[in-house]
Design a protein around this motif. Structure first.
Motif, PDB file in Angstrom:
ATOM      1  N   GLU A  86       0.829  -1.216   0.000  1.00 53.98           N
ATOM      2  CA  GLU A  86       0.000   0.000   0.000  1.00 53.98           C
ATOM      3  C   GLU A  86       0.858   1.258   0.000  1.00 53.98           C
ATOM      4  OE1 GLU A  86      -4.076  -1.378   2.318  1.00 53.98           O
ATOM      5  OE2 GLU A  86      -2.357  -0.699   3.496  1.00 53.98           O
ATOM      6  N   VAL A  87       1.950   1.236   0.751  1.00 54.81           N
ATOM      7  CA  VAL A  87       2.855   2.386   0.789  1.00 54.81           C
ATOM      8  C   VAL A  87       3.582   2.516  -0.548  1.00 54.81           C
ATOM      9  CG1 VAL A  87       4.947   3.324   1.872  1.00 54.81           C
ATOM     10  CG2 VAL A  87       3.125   2.361   3.291  1.00 54.81           C
ATOM     11  N   ALA A  88       4.056   1.383  -1.081  1.00 52.02           N
ATOM     12  CA  ALA A  88       4.787   1.416  -2.354  1.00 52.02           C
ATOM     13  C   ALA A  88       3.914   1.928  -3.494  1.00 52.02           C
ATOM     14  CB  ALA A  88       5.317   0.022  -2.684  1.00 52.02           C
ATOM     15  N   LEU A  89       2.626   1.597  -3.462  1.00 57.18           N
ATOM     16  CA  LEU A  89       1.702   2.056  -4.511  1.00 57.18           C
ATOM     17  C   LEU A  89       1.139   3.446  -4.215  1.00 57.18           C
ATOM     18  CD1 LEU A  89      -0.231  -1.269  -5.148  1.00 57.18           C
ATOM     19  CD2 LEU A  89       1.488  -0.204  -6.631  1.00 57.18           C
ATOM     20  N   LEU A  90       1.614   4.038  -3.101  1.00 47.23           N
ATOM     21  CA  LEU A  90       1.174   5.371  -2.668  1.00 47.23           C
ATOM     22  C   LEU A  90      -0.307   5.422  -2.314  1.00 47.23           C
ATOM     23  CD1 LEU A  90       3.126   7.551  -5.234  1.00 47.23           C
ATOM     24  CD2 LEU A  90       3.809   6.945  -2.908  1.00 47.23           C
ATOM     25  N   TRP A  91      -0.855   4.304  -1.887  1.00 51.42           N
ATOM     26  CA  TRP A  91      -2.235   4.280  -1.423  1.00 51.42           C
ATOM     27  C   TRP A  91      -2.312   4.754   0.022  1.00 51.42           C
ATOM     28  CZ3 TRP A  91      -3.732  -1.301  -3.285  1.00 51.42           C
ATOM     29  CH2 TRP A  91      -3.785  -1.304  -4.675  1.00 51.42           C
ATOM     30  N   LYS A  92      -1.222   4.539   0.754  1.00 49.37           N
ATOM     31  CA  LYS A  92      -1.152   4.934   2.162  1.00 49.37           C
ATOM     32  C   LYS A  92       0.179   5.628   2.392  1.00 49.37           C
ATOM     33  CE  LYS A  92      -4.729   2.512   3.828  1.00 49.37           C
ATOM     34  NZ  LYS A  92      -5.286   2.030   5.009  1.00 49.37           N
ATOM     35  N   SER A  93       0.218   6.463   3.436  1.00 46.49           N
ATOM     36  CA  SER A  93       1.476   7.118   3.788  1.00 46.49           C
ATOM     37  C   SER A  93       2.304   6.171   4.646  1.00 46.49           C
ATOM     38  CB  SER A  93       1.201   8.410   4.535  1.00 46.49           C
ATOM     39  OG  SER A  93       0.510   8.145   5.734  1.00 46.49           O
ATOM     40  N   PRO A  94       3.620   6.303   4.573  1.00 42.17           N
ATOM     41  CA  PRO A  94       4.458   5.462   5.438  1.00 42.17           C
ATOM     42  C   PRO A  94       4.228   5.808   6.894  1.00 42.17           C
ATOM     43  CG  PRO A  94       5.817   6.821   3.959  1.00 42.17           C
ATOM     44  CD  PRO A  94       4.379   7.173   3.713  1.00 42.17           C
ATOM     45  N   GLU A  95       4.555   4.873   7.777  1.00 39.19           N
ATOM     46  CA  GLU A  95       4.373   5.103   9.208  1.00 39.19           C
ATOM     47  C   GLU A  95       5.203   6.294   9.653  1.00 39.19           C
ATOM     48  OE1 GLU A  95       2.144   3.617  11.229  1.00 39.19           O
ATOM     49  OE2 GLU A  95       1.533   2.702   9.360  1.00 39.19           O
ATOM     50  N   GLY A  96       4.634   7.101  10.507  1.00 43.73           N
ATOM     51  CA  GLY A  96       5.339   8.232  11.069  1.00 43.73           C
ATOM     52  C   GLY A  96       5.158   9.512  10.273  1.00 43.73           C
ATOM     53  N   SER A  97       4.611   9.434   9.065  1.00 48.37           N
ATOM     54  CA  SER A  97       4.393  10.663   8.299  1.00 48.37           C
ATOM     55  C   SER A  97       2.924  11.019   8.344  1.00 48.37           C
ATOM     56  CB  SER A  97       4.855  10.488   6.857  1.00 48.37           C
ATOM     57  OG  SER A  97       4.010   9.592   6.177  1.00 48.37           O
ATOM     58  N   HIS A  98       2.612  12.233   7.965  1.00 45.10           N
ATOM     59  CA  HIS A  98       1.243  12.710   8.028  1.00 45.10           C
ATOM     60  C   HIS A  98       0.531  12.508   6.707  1.00 45.10           C
ATOM     61  CE1 HIS A  98       1.894  14.372  11.967  1.00 45.10           C
ATOM     62  NE2 HIS A  98       2.990  14.955  11.534  1.00 45.10           N
ATOM     63  N   GLN A  99      -0.760  12.525   6.732  1.00 45.66           N
ATOM     64  CA  GLN A  99      -1.591  12.340   5.541  1.00 45.66           C
ATOM     65  C   GLN A  99      -1.272  13.396   4.486  1.00 45.66           C
ATOM     66  OE1 GLN A  99      -3.353   9.652   5.584  1.00 45.66           O
ATOM     67  NE2 GLN A  99      -4.360   9.845   3.631  1.00 45.66           N
ATOM     68  N   GLU A 100      -0.989  14.630   4.929  1.00 42.96           N
ATOM     69  CA  GLU A 100      -0.692  15.704   3.980  1.00 42.96           C
ATOM     70  C   GLU A 100       0.543  15.376   3.158  1.00 42.96           C
ATOM     71  OE1 GLU A 100      -0.937  16.567   7.463  1.00 42.96           O
ATOM     72  OE2 GLU A 100      -3.092  16.875   7.234  1.00 42.96           O
ATOM     73  N   GLU A 101       1.559  14.782   3.795  1.00 43.88           N
ATOM     74  CA  GLU A 101       2.780  14.414   3.083  1.00 43.88           C
ATOM     75  C   GLU A 101       2.489  13.376   2.012  1.00 43.88           C
ATOM     76  OE1 GLU A 101       5.522  15.034   7.062  1.00 43.88           O
ATOM     77  OE2 GLU A 101       5.614  13.141   5.991  1.00 43.88           O
ATOM     78  N   ALA A 102       1.656  12.417   2.323  1.00 38.59           N
ATOM     79  CA  ALA A 102       1.298  11.391   1.343  1.00 38.59           C
ATOM     80  C   ALA A 102       0.545  12.012   0.174  1.00 38.59           C
ATOM     81  CB  ALA A 102       0.459  10.299   1.996  1.00 38.59           C
ATOM     82  N   LEU A 103      -0.365  12.931   0.498  1.00 37.11           N
ATOM     83  CA  LEU A 103      -1.101  13.621  -0.563  1.00 37.11           C
ATOM     84  C   LEU A 103      -0.158  14.414  -1.453  1.00 37.11           C
ATOM     85  CD1 LEU A 103      -4.350  14.630   1.189  1.00 37.11           C
ATOM     86  CD2 LEU A 103      -4.206  14.273  -1.254  1.00 37.11           C
ATOM     87  N   LYS A 104       0.803  15.104  -0.848  1.00 36.31           N
ATOM     88  CA  LYS A 104       1.758  15.895  -1.618  1.00 36.31           C
ATOM     89  C   LYS A 104       2.577  14.986  -2.536  1.00 36.31           C
ATOM     90  CE  LYS A 104       5.375  19.403  -1.124  1.00 36.31           C
ATOM     91  NZ  LYS A 104       5.497  19.444  -2.532  1.00 36.31           N
ATOM     92  N   ARG A 105       3.037  13.849  -2.022  1.00 37.01           N
ATOM     93  CA  ARG A 105       3.789  12.895  -2.852  1.00 37.01           C
ATOM     94  C   ARG A 105       2.949  12.414  -4.012  1.00 37.01           C
ATOM     95  NH1 ARG A 105       5.267   9.320   1.398  1.00 37.01           N
ATOM     96  NH2 ARG A 105       3.884   7.949   0.316  1.00 37.01           N
ATOM     97  N   ARG A 106       1.701  12.097  -3.729  1.00 38.24           N
ATOM     98  CA  ARG A 106       0.793  11.634  -4.780  1.00 38.24           C
ATOM     99  C   ARG A 106       0.633  12.698  -5.865  1.00 38.24           C
ATOM    100  NH1 ARG A 106      -4.101   9.538  -1.803  1.00 38.24           N
ATOM    101  NH2 ARG A 106      -2.638   8.141  -0.834  1.00 38.24           N
TER     102      ARG A 106
END
Length: 185
Positions: free
Chosen positions: A152-172
């Motif tokens: 899920e993290v590798a496919l960018l469906w979820k953020s890695p542990e310890g990071s915030h949702q905003e960071e995952a959205l920005k990466r996406r």
């Protein structure tokens, strides 16, 4: 005094060594499921999963033993071990539901709740003596929790542990922008 000792060391249908092996198995398999939740610092982690699994195993063993107990074998007594399964399922589901929270527009705790429910099922399996079912379920849950979690993290469906949702959205968004540039170029 002999009556007290006899009451404490009551004869069982299943030998005590087997019962205690089942309890140790429940502790071990519950720990395996709980380790992943603990690693991710979830509220229900190692100890909670061990306790749910062990308690479920105890209820299963009590159900087995109560069916074979002479003092409970009269025609006026009806014992149904399936009711134990239903009661454990309902009780663990109640605990698991307490782990699920709706916060800031997101549902959190579903996986932890499902893990607790699974720990209950594994405990029942061990308690009833179905070791292969319990071991397979535990290994399958570890594959789901660890391998699919990383996928899920590798496919960018979820953020890695310890990071915030905003960071995952920005990466996406950054990845989408790069894909857009690659298509245009």
């Amino acid at each position: 005094m002999n009556e007290i000792v006899a009451d404490i060391l009551v004869a069982t249908h299943t030998p005590y060594t087997v019962i205690f092996a089942r309890f140790c198995g429940a502790i071990l398999l519950g720990a395996l499921i709980g380790i992943e939740r603990e690693k991710r610092q979830r509220p229900a982690g190692l100890r909670t999963h061990i306790l749910v699994c062990l308690a479920s195993a105890i209820f299963a063993v009590i159900a087995i033993e109560s069916v074979h107990k002479v003092s409970l074998s009269g025609p006026e007594v009806r014992i149904d071990p399936i009711r134990v399964v239903e009661a454990v399922t309902a009780g663990v589901a109640f605990l698991a539901a307490g782990m699920i929270v709706f916060s800031r527009g997101e549902v959190k705790g579903l996986t932890t709740g499902a893990g607790m429910w699974l720990a209950g099922a594994v405990g029942l399996s061990i308690g009833f003596g179905f070791w292969p079912i319990a071991i397979f379920a535990t290994l399958a849950s570890l594959a789901v929790l660890f391998i699919l979690g990383r996928l899920e993290v590798a496919l960018l469906w979820k953020s890695p542990e310890g990071s915030h949702q905003e960071e995952a959205l920005k990466r996406r968004e950054d990845n989408s922008a790069r894909r857009g540039e690659a298509k245009q170029g």
